[in-house]
Scaffold this motif. Structure first.
Motif, PDB file in Angstrom:
ATOM      1  N   UNK B   1      72.046  79.839 116.399  1.00  0.00           N
ATOM      2  CA  UNK B   1      71.522  79.960 117.596  1.00  0.00           C
ATOM      3  C   UNK B   1      69.802  79.617 117.596  1.00  0.00           C
ATOM      4  N   UNK B   2      69.140  79.285 118.375  1.00  0.00           N
ATOM      5  CA  UNK B   2      67.755  79.332 118.432  1.00  0.00           C
ATOM      6  C   UNK B   2      67.471  80.830 118.697  1.00  0.00           C
ATOM      7  N   UNK B   3      66.463  81.487 117.946  1.00  0.00           N
ATOM      8  CA  UNK B   3      66.062  82.789 118.363  1.00  0.00           C
ATOM      9  C   UNK B   3      64.867  82.812 119.167  1.00  0.00           C
ATOM     10  N   UNK B   4      63.843  81.737 118.880  1.00  0.00           N
ATOM     11  CA  UNK B   4      62.820  81.567 119.800  1.00  0.00           C
ATOM     12  C   UNK B   4      62.394  80.450 119.563  1.00  0.00           C
ATOM     13  N   UNK B   5      61.332  79.711 120.356  1.00  0.00           N
ATOM     14  CA  UNK B   5      60.711  78.708 120.532  1.00  0.00           C
ATOM     15  C   UNK B   5      59.263  78.788 120.605  1.00  0.00           C
ATOM     16  N   UNK B   6      58.497  78.151 119.757  1.00  0.00           N
ATOM     17  CA  UNK B   6      57.121  78.495 119.968  1.00  0.00           C
ATOM     18  C   UNK B   6      56.265  77.201 119.941  1.00  0.00           C
ATOM     19  N   UNK B   7      55.244  77.089 120.563  1.00  0.00           N
ATOM     20  CA  UNK B   7      54.505  75.938 120.642  1.00  0.00           C
ATOM     21  C   UNK B   7      53.110  76.382 120.144  1.00  0.00           C
ATOM     22  N   UNK B   8      52.481  76.088 119.066  1.00  0.00           N
ATOM     23  CA  UNK B   8      51.270  76.514 118.616  1.00  0.00           C
ATOM     24  C   UNK B   8      50.286  75.372 118.391  1.00  0.00           C
ATOM     25  N   UNK B  65      49.909  69.895 118.523  1.00  0.00           N
ATOM     26  CA  UNK B  65      50.689  70.885 118.741  1.00  0.00           C
ATOM     27  C   UNK B  65      51.795  70.766 117.770  1.00  0.00           C
ATOM     28  N   UNK B  66      52.276  72.328 117.276  1.00  0.00           N
ATOM     29  CA  UNK B  66      53.265  72.267 116.596  1.00  0.00           C
ATOM     30  C   UNK B  66      54.210  72.996 117.388  1.00  0.00           C
ATOM     31  N   UNK B  67      55.637  72.175 117.170  1.00  0.00           N
ATOM     32  CA  UNK B  67      56.717  72.749 118.012  1.00  0.00           C
ATOM     33  C   UNK B  67      57.817  73.449 117.152  1.00  0.00           C
ATOM     34  N   UNK B  68      57.871  74.668 116.958  1.00  0.00           N
ATOM     35  CA  UNK B  68      58.466  75.479 116.132  1.00  0.00           C
ATOM     36  C   UNK B  68      59.843  75.893 116.782  1.00  0.00           C
ATOM     37  N   UNK B  69      60.953  75.923 116.308  1.00  0.00           N
ATOM     38  CA  UNK B  69      62.040  76.791 116.508  1.00  0.00           C
ATOM     39  C   UNK B  69      62.546  77.640 115.548  1.00  0.00           C
ATOM     40  N   UNK B  70      63.148  78.824 115.478  1.00  0.00           N
ATOM     41  CA  UNK B  70      63.537  79.592 114.524  1.00  0.00           C
ATOM     42  C   UNK B  70      65.127  79.647 114.730  1.00  0.00           C
ATOM     43  N   UNK B  71      66.045  79.239 113.778  1.00  0.00           N
ATOM     44  CA  UNK B  71      67.252  79.048 113.881  1.00  0.00           C
ATOM     45  C   UNK B  71      67.913  80.144 112.802  1.00  0.00           C
ATOM     46  N   UNK B 121      69.640  80.170 123.890  1.00  0.00           N
ATOM     47  CA  UNK B 121      69.420  79.707 122.574  1.00  0.00           C
ATOM     48  C   UNK B 121      70.232  78.558 122.142  1.00  0.00           C
ATOM     49  N   UNK B 122      70.750  78.084 123.060  1.00  0.00           N
ATOM     50  CA  UNK B 122      71.720  76.740 122.777  1.00  0.00           C
ATOM     51  C   UNK B 122      71.342  75.532 123.769  1.00  0.00           C
ATOM     52  N   UNK B 123      71.781  74.510 123.306  1.00  0.00           N
ATOM     53  CA  UNK B 123      71.368  73.188 123.961  1.00  0.00           C
ATOM     54  C   UNK B 123      72.256  72.971 125.237  1.00  0.00           C
TER      55      UNK B 123
END
Lengths: 878, 161
Positions: B1-8, B65-71, B121-123
């Motif tokens: 699952x995706x634990x979090x989404x970050x845009x930095x 922008x950096x798109x980050x997803x923690x899986x 955290x799922x598509x």
């Protein structure tokens, strides 16, 4: 009424400094607080939106949580939309406020507007707690059957969250979930397949259930693979890679350990593996997932070859991402098919040198998995070569891995010693004390290689650059085998001859001693080595004495004490010096590793209680602190326990010696006693300190058994890097030695403890995070069947245990009698404060070993706790 | 699952955060600081994956922008990259050539879109078109509500004149 959201964002962005931003935000927050207080309804949604922006910047926003709940309870869609968003952003599942929305959620789940239902499902899926999941599961389940695909897919993912939170609900959701597999809508399929996967992972029965549906999934996957261009789901010419990947993952779970199911899916897997284009990321993602599935299920050989070939292609790819996943998968594959992976060894070793830390780590792990007896020499050489040029952050990992490999696969001792020395030269500061310790054990065991080792060390030491580990090992070896260096004995065939004089050897030790880069531990090693050399090299005795005396004023207590003690040995006890400073006996690898593992497992505490009478039980105990005789073996245990301390275990204690010399049977005359006084006093204080301040003494190592002659027979000396340690000089002889240690372990003085039966070490019967129960055994000689067990309860947590009840059950051949415990409450952080006597009669004594089941109930903070366990580790013979 | 989404942003400013597993505010700040330090300092040619606290962070840079997803460690990293791209494309269609400023001033809309792409955290939707459709439909609902309330307030204003 405040400004618009856009204006606020603009004014925050216009801030030049962080302080300016803070003041703007503080002003906005004040306005918002007032608006919330006035219960301003018209602008509530705008205010919450502002608050979310402020939240994103990292400022506290808890005061707005209730506003979200009010918005959700409001009737209109715009307010609900922003309210739910605020709920998800500003709160998380641990806030109790969340409870308040359960009812609103329930209402919204049955709303007629699909978008409002969607909002509620989304919020529930993102932040619901276990309680909410339980309460609202029926509503969500109903929505899984909705005729609206928008709601069905959201309900499916919401169920994923519900199952994660409350695994009991798996059965409840299994049947509706399988209904989703035949859905036409891709969104529902993607969510439905995910839900099925989650259910399968949670429950074996669900897994069995979905195995029946495997052909449905295969059909769906097939349709995706063979279907033509589908514009809505197309990514780089592939139809819905997301759905394909999820299906492959579910198939992986279903096919694992089930040959029939694996058989059904093997055709489609082959099709996916051969037909998917690997030139774009989406295609590679599918191939990657497919390979993992093939390797996990009961696949036929041909399919596996296909999968490994794909990985081979991945590995050769220029794209770092693809290489990363290749390495990642090969690590998993290596146990299945080592040969196939070995073919790519050269490429993999190259990857260890990659500039990307993610790839380096993966590759290193893979290389380690690939090493075996036949290729260890080549691979180690490669890795050591790389070690020289790698970035400092990576050296630690690399060194640990190399030393592990060398230790595990070394074809012979000489190679092992060579490699370890090389490693210490290249990356000495990263070599851990564990590694050096086992190296020393090996050296001590290899009689024929000792002189070779010491010569090699002497050679490489000429280029010594402050590496701690190299310094320690060199100094230790010189101390033990220094004379071999001078005699040049036992030279190997292809070795260059080396001429070294006694003073050269002392030079080396001196250079370590005087080096400013090394720690005091290493200096202590050097002092001990000097002491040993003093008996080996009489010509240098004066110089050594002078060197040692320089440390008499050291600010480091450890060094000062050693210097003084060693000084006494050198000046006053020449008669016994020779015997005292003999070479260490061969270190026993098996004992060492056994003890070491025991220490790692955390069972070392058992060693705290002595069991056997001391071999030298007649030793006089001047002050009567410790009454119990102590077994040598326990000293070893104690020492091992202390091994983790930075300072190394003690080989012998000058003070103990002096003390014994004064009072003991061998005797050096009264003068020695008086000369030893100052340091005895010092150690006394130390002992007091230790008793007062149990948990944090620098390092307590028991002083060693009395006499020089005994030293060799003493199991203590099995500890490799023998040295004096801080309180090595405890003046009380062996019994006193136990006391400071026991104080470490437990608050109450153990002097009242009756000595346990000989031969039966105490055990830890149960250990949880908060509770420890240990058993001591006594047996009366007249009735061998009966054992009296004293159970001691320790509370390791900071909360007291009350209503403590201990119950035990035994098989029929054992009779059990429980006496009442000394107290029903175990104080916080207390050790062995409550005891209970258990009388056990083993009617099958000599045939069957004791076993016992334990059940302990107690209360912590008013909460009932129940622990159960079985004790199988009773010492033999009970 | 995706634990979090970050845009930095490239300057390390947070543009969007979405947490699917529980983190306290303190942890969130710490995670963001730690990860932005790690990600922003990585060179352009390196792989898009970072091993971090037993999990994996998949990131991709789009303009500033950096798109980050923690899986999870056993999730498909390449697919996560594809999910990031999927999200970016949807944003791009919605805003019409999306830029960082769009996401700053319409951050709530970015969240609404994310909520149509991911749940728990799922598509949840693989069709960009249908995401665009439902977002447009909801926007219309809002417009309607606004018109209604403004016409309502006009009526009230006239009545009270």
């Amino acid at each position: 009424m405040g400004t618009r959201l856009r204006d606020m964002i603009r004014s925050i962005r216009a801030c030049k400094t962080a302080a300016e931003e803070r003041s703007v935000v503080a002003k906005e927050c004040a306005v918002l607080r007032n608006a919330f207080k006035d219960n301003d309804q018209d602008y509530r949604h705008r205010n919450v939106a502002k608050l979310m922006f402020i939240h994103m910047l990292g400022y506290p926003t808890h005061f707005g949580q209730m506003e979200c709940i009010k918005l959700i309870a409001a009737g209109s869609f715009p307010e609900k939309r922003i309210g739910y968003l605020g709920l998800m952003l500003l709160l998380d599942e641990r806030q109790e406020v969340l409870m308040l929305v359960t009812n609103s959620l329930k209402n919204d789940l049955s709303h007629t507007n699909q978008f409002i239902v969607g909002l509620a499902l989304c919020a529930l899926g993102n932040i619901c707690t276990a309680e909410m999941a339980r309460d609202l599961a029926p509503e969500v389940e109903k929505l899984l059957h909705s005729n609206n695909s928008y709601i069905r897919k959201k309900a499916a993912l919401c169920s994923v969250r519900i199952v994660r939170k409350v695994p009991d609900l798996v059965e409840y959701l299994t049947i509706p979930a399988s209904g989703l597999l035949t859905d036409k809508h891709h969104g529902v399929l993607v969510s439905g397949v995910k839900l099925c996967t989650e259910l399968c992972q949670a429950n074996e029965l669900a897994l069995e259930h979905f195995r029946k549906h495997v052909s449905t999934m295969v059909r769906v996957l097939k349709n995706l693979v063979v279907s033509g261009y589908a514009p809505e789901y197309d990514i780089n010419g592939i139809t819905d890679p997301f759905l394909q990947i999820r299906l492959l993952r579910l198939l992986r779970l279903l096919g694992k350990n089930d040959a029939d199911v694996s058989d059904i899916m093997s055709d489609i897997l082959a099709q996916v593996a051969t037909n998917t284009e690997g030139n774009k990321n989406a295609g590679n993602a599918i191939l990657y997932e497919c390979v993992q599935t093939i390797m996990a299920i009961e696949a036929i050989g041909g399919l596996r070859v296909l999968a490994i070939n794909i990985l081979g292609r991945f590995l050769a790819n220029r794209d770092n991402n693809i290489r990363y996943v290749a390495l990642n998968t090969l690590v998993k594959v290596v146990s299945v098919d080592t040969q196939a992976v070995q073919r790519h060894r050269a490429t993999i070793v190259e990857c260890v040198k990659d500039s990307d830390v993610s790839i380096r780590r993966r590759a290193l792990e893979l290389v380690c998995a690939l090493v075996n007896e036949t290729n260890v020499k080549v691979l180690t050489k490669e890795l050591v070569e790389y070690l020289k040029v790698s970035v400092p952050e990576f050296k630690g990992d690399l060194t640990a891995k190399i030393s592990g490999l060398v230790q595990k696969f070394a074809p012979n001792k000489q190679w092992y010693i060579d490699q370890m020395i090389l490693l210490m030269v290249e990356a000495g500061q990263y070599v851990t004390s564990d590694v050096t310790r086992s190296l020393v054990v090996v050296i001590s065991n290899a009689n024929d290689l000792q002189s070779y080792t010491v010569r090699t060390l002497y050679r490489v030491f000429q280029a010594w650059d402050g590496q701690e580990s190299l310094g320690q090992v060199t100094v230790w070896c010189l101390g033990e085998y220094g004379e071999m260096l001078v005699n040049s004995s036992n030279a190997l065939e292809d070795e260059e001859p080396l001429t070294v004089t006694e003073s050269d050897v002392v030079d080396v030790v001196e250079s370590v001693l005087k080096d400013s880069r090394v720690t005091s531990t290493t200096v202590a090693f050097a002092l001990t080595a000097l002491l040993k050399l003093s008996s080996r090299f009489p010509v240098c005795a004066d110089r050594i004495k002078a060197l040692i005396f320089e440390y008499k004023g050291s600010v480091v207590l450890e060094l000062q004490q050693r210097a003084i003690e060693f000084g006494s040995i050198l000046t006053k006890h020449n008669d016994i010096k020779g015997a005292l400073l003999e070479r260490m006996p061969v270190l026993d690898e098996a004992t060492y590793s056994a003890k070491h593992e025991m220490g790692v497992d955390g069972h070392h505490s058992t060693a705290a209680v002595a069991s056997e009478p001391h071999a030298n039980g007649h030793v006089k105990q001047p002050n009567g602190i410790g009454k119990q005789p102590v077994a040598n073996s326990n000293l070893v245990d104690l020492l091992n326990f202390m091994d983790d301390q930075p300072s190394n275990p003690s080989l012998s204690s000058g003070d103990t010696l002096l003390d014994l010399l004064g009072d003991g049977p061998i005797g050096g005359g009264n003068s020695t006693v008086s000369s030893a006084k100052p340091s005895v006093g010092g150690a006394d204080m130390l002992l007091d300190l230790l008793s007062l301040d149990g948990p944090s003494p620098p390092s307590t190592t028991p002083a060693v058994t009395p006499l020089a002659g005994l030293l060799d027979a003493d199991p203590l000396s099995k500890i490799p890097l023998g040295n004096l340690s801080l309180d090595g000089g405890t003046p009380k002889g062996p019994p006193a030695v136990v006391d400071p240690f026991a104080d470490l372990m437990s608050a109450p003085a153990p002097s009242s403890t009756p000595a346990p039966a000989p031969g039966f070490p105490s055990i830890v019967a149960m250990q949880t995070s908060g509770l420890k129960i240990s058993f001591d055994f006594t047996k009366s000689p007249e009735s061998p069947k009966t054992t009296i067990i004293k159970a001691s309860y320790s509370n390791l947590s900071s909360n007291p245990f009350t209503d403590f009840v201990f119950q035990a059950a035994v098989p029929k051949f054992i009779q059990l009698q429980l006496e009442p415990a000394t107290s029903a409450s175990v104080l916080a952080n207390s050790s062995n404060s409550v005891t209970q006597v258990i009388r056990v009669t083993n009617n099958a004594h000599g045939q069957k070993a004791l076993v016992m089941k334990l059940r302990v109930s107690y209360k912590v903070n008013g909460q009932n706790m129940l622990e159960q366990g079985q004790v199988n580790n009773f010492p033999a013979g009970l | 699952m995706i634990h979090f989404v970050l845009l930095i942003s490239r300057q390390g400013k947070v543009r969007l955060t979405k947490w699917y597993s529980p983190h306290t505010q303190k942890e969130r700040t710490k995670v963001i600081r730690e990860l932005s330090g790690m990600i922003l300092s990585r060179g352009p040619k390196l792989c898009n994956f970072l091993e971090w606290r037993g999990l994996k962070v998949v990131y991709k840079r789009y303009a500033s922008l950096y798109f980050c997803m923690c899986v999870d460690a056993d999730d498909n990293e390449l697919e996560t990259l594809e999910i990031i791209h999927h999200f970016v494309e949807i944003l791009d269609r919605y805003f019409g050539n999306v830029c960082e400023l769009d996401l700053i001033f319409n951050f709530h809309k970015a969240y609404y879109i994310l909520d149509e792409v991911l749940i728990a955290g799922e598509l949840q939707e693989t069709s960009k078109k249908s995401v665009a459709r439902v977002i447009a439909a909801q926007d219309t609902l809002i417009e309607h509500a606004k018109e209604q309330s403004s016409s309502l307030s006009n009526i009230i204003a006239q009545a009270t004149k």
